[in-house]
Design an enzyme around this catalytic site. Structure first.
Site, short mmCIF file in Angstrom:
data_model
loop_
_atom_site.label_atom_id
_atom_site.label_comp_id
_atom_site.label_asym_id
_atom_site.label_seq_id
_atom_site.Cartn_x
_atom_site.Cartn_y
_atom_site.Cartn_z
N GLU A 66 82.40 78.71 12.37
CA GLU A 66 81.63 77.91 13.33
C GLU A 66 82.63 77.11 14.17
OE1 GLU A 66 78.43 77.26 14.48
OE2 GLU A 66 79.61 75.94 15.76
N LEU A 119 71.67 77.54 12.33
CA LEU A 119 70.47 77.88 11.55
C LEU A 119 70.51 79.29 10.97
CD1 LEU A 119 67.60 76.95 10.73
CD2 LEU A 119 66.79 77.93 12.87
N ASP A 128 69.32 83.78 17.87
CA ASP A 128 69.30 83.69 19.34
C ASP A 128 70.26 84.70 19.97
OD1 ASP A 128 67.49 81.64 19.11
OD2 ASP A 128 68.60 80.23 20.36
N TYR A 185 52.44 67.89 24.24
CA TYR A 185 52.76 68.43 25.57
C TYR A 185 52.42 67.37 26.59
CZ TYR A 185 53.70 73.22 24.20
OH TYR A 185 54.27 74.33 23.68
N GLN A 208 65.95 70.45 13.11
CA GLN A 208 67.03 71.39 12.78
C GLN A 208 68.29 70.66 12.28
OE1 GLN A 208 67.29 74.33 15.83
NE2 GLN A 208 69.27 75.11 15.17
#
Ligand code: FAD
Length: 521
Positions: free
Chosen positions: A35, A15, A307, A218, A115
């Protein structure tokens, strides 16, 4: 001797790596993204994309494509609720409708899109804009000196190794970030929160959804806590499980991975669905819920993004969106320096501007996890929640290239009505006479905006594009009186403004500061 030279090498083609490659291409800088996997994401993971991310995708011509893809999977009006199980009682409504309350603040809307569906769109656009993406390629070593960075790559099919020389490197290599480790940058924050799992499955839950086409459910019951994301057919989706068992104060409750078998996973799924039906587990992904931020975002010519720079639990949908904002802040700066349009000091402002905001986001994601998922484990260390919209479009940055005003109160976030075009904030959205938004004027270079008036010309210094805006609320929304001017950066952030009359030299000086061309920067 190196085998290849590129202005910017990006480690990680997911991403954030792909967003960085796309943005660099948009600013005319070719990049190489490496990658280690064979392609883009295989798991849906991120699904909730915020206003600021969509604004960026709009500037890159992707908004409509992304929205159309989103509608193939999700309702445009889903929300976020809590249930005992899909068949059981409803417990709470966290977000009534994804876009409730955002009207008027943006030319676009939030979307749910998985994603694994979004990344191919980003990759295609990055390639169109001149980036190179090399898959099955592992970055295995890094070495930098005063002039550049040498990265050793290994082709995972042939085993061959080669060296690439880059002026700058972006480490978008995910939460375990081998690059971050090699650079010796530590993480700090709340540590590991749970050893969670995601169960990807097929089961016909359509009847259980009834008219509740929610983006996120949830699930909260004595056996487990987590959340579902289901596509609009109700037949495909995933279940995240963060805790098992009734007493979540026990550490064993947050280790969902312990003793996991497919049979146990099916049992969890049955409990969360709340009734027995044919169900197929497609895959089970173990992952750690963490809330941590890197101590630094820069080591010389290497920058951490996504991240690699911050890891948050998925609650609130901040992980990927925050990484996209890292890329947005960093890419134009790299491009400006590589193209010789800015001083190298501009790159240091990436960390100065982003780190406090990344840390804020980590704290806020932790708050959502602690209060929504495991309140019994204690919420004393959770700061009060800040409304999502303030974290999306109300963030305030400070650095030497942003000319703050005397009345700056040091807040890191503001509610949209308080966003009056002050330096360090996202330049506000106002519709223009031709149905474009002010935001559609940004994205490619510096822009000077002035309200229309009798003595206003459209003068701007070299290096900026000028617009005289005669839309009704513009002057008020941007906090400008007659003759005033505002200078907006390529990432849509206000670098400087003069609320009252501003002359040619003043604007030129502000632009030089914003490009880090002043000798002191
Ligand atoms: C269940 C779940 C739900 C989520 N929901 C949301 C949501 O709704 N909204 C949201 O914004 N975020 C969400 N997230 C978070 C989001 O998925 C991540 O924040 C996002 O994937 C981060 O992107 P990234 O590019 O920084 O890192 P990653 O996606 O981890 O990509 C890093 C890439 O780098 C590659 N790599 C690593 N090392 C090397 C190397 N040495 N050489 C070459 N390649 C390398 C890896 O193979 C990987 O492809 C969710 C996450 C989970 C688990």
């Amino acid at each position: 001797m190196t085998d290849e030279e590129v202005p910017v090498l990006i480690v990680g083609g997911s991403l954030v790596g792909l967003t960085t490659a796309m943005l660099l291409g948009h600013h005319g800088v070719p990049s190489l993204a490496v990658e280690r996997h064979a392609g883009t994401a295989i798991h849906p993971r991120a699904g909730h994309f915020q206003l600021r991310t969509m604004e960026l995708l709009r500037q890159l011509g992707l908004e409509e494509r992304v929205r159309a893809k989103s509608l193939e999977t999700y309702s445009a009006t889903g929300g976020i609720i809590a249930v005992e199980s899909l068949a059981g009682r409803e417990l709470a409504t966290y977000v009534k409708e994804l876009n409730e309350g955002v009207e008027g603040f943006s030319p676009t809307l939030r979307v749910f899109i998985n994603q694994d569906v979004l990344e191919p769109l980003l990759q295609d656009r990055a390639l169109e804009l001149g980036a190179t993406v090399r898959t099955r390629t592992n970055a295995i070593a890094i070495d930098q000196d005063a002039d550049g960075v040498t990265v050793t790559l290994r082709d995972l099919d042939s085993g061959d190794e080669s060296e690439v020389r880059a002026r700058y490197v972006v480490a978008a290599d995910g939460n375990r970030s081998p690059m971050r480790t090699r650079l010796g940058i530590g993480m700090r924050g709340y540590g590991e929160l749970s050893r969670s799992i995601t169960i990807y499955f097929r089961a016909d839950c359509a009847d259980l959804l009834r008219d509740r086409n929610q983006g996120v459910f949830y699930v909260h019951n004595p056996e487990l806590r987590g959340f579902f994301r289901l596509d609009r057919t109700g037949g495909n989706g995933f279940l995240v499980i963060n805790t098992v068992g009734e007493d979540v104060t026990q550490d064993s409750a947050v280790d969902v991975q312990a003793g996991l078998t497919e049979e146990r996973a099916l049992g969890f799924l049955r409990t969360a669905i709340g009734t027995d039906m044919p169900m197929e587990v497609v895959d089970i992904a173990p992952w750690r819920a963490e809330a941590n931020c890197a101590e630094r975002l820069q080591a010389g010519r290497v920058f951490l993004a996504g991240d690699a720079a911050h890891v948050v639990p998925p609650n609130g949908g901040f992980g990927g969106n925050t990484g996209v904002q890292d890329a947005h802040n960093l890419a134009w700066k790299l491009a400006a320096v590589v193209n010789g349009d800015a001083g190298p000091g501009l790159l240091d402002t990436y960390e100065t501007e982003r780190l406090p905001l990344c840390e804020l986001t980590v704290r806020q994601a932790y708050t959502r996890y602690a209060t929504r998922v495991v309140p019994e484990r204690g919420t004393e260390d959770a700061e009060p929640p800040v409304p999502d919209i303030e974290l999306e479009i109300g963030l305030v940055m400070r650095s030497p290239v942003i000319l703050s005003e005397d009345r700056d109160n040091g807040m890191l976030h503001l509610p949209p009505p308080a966003l009056d075009g002050r330096p360090g904030t996202r330049a506000p959205h106002v519709w223009l006479a031709d149905d474009r938004s002010t935001l559609d004027l940004f994205g490619s270079g510096f822009v000077v905006l002035r309200p229309a008036g009798p003595d206003v010309d459209d003068w701007a210094p070299p290096g900026a594009t000028a617009h005289v805006v005669d839309a009704e609320p513009f002057a008020d929304t941007y906090g400008l009186a007659a003759g005033g001017a505002t200078l907006v950066r390529p990432d849509g952030v206000v670098a400087w403004r003069a609320c009252g009359p501003a002359g040619r030299d003043e604007i030129a000086r502000a632009l030089a500061t914003a490009r880090a061309l002043n000798p002191e920067l």
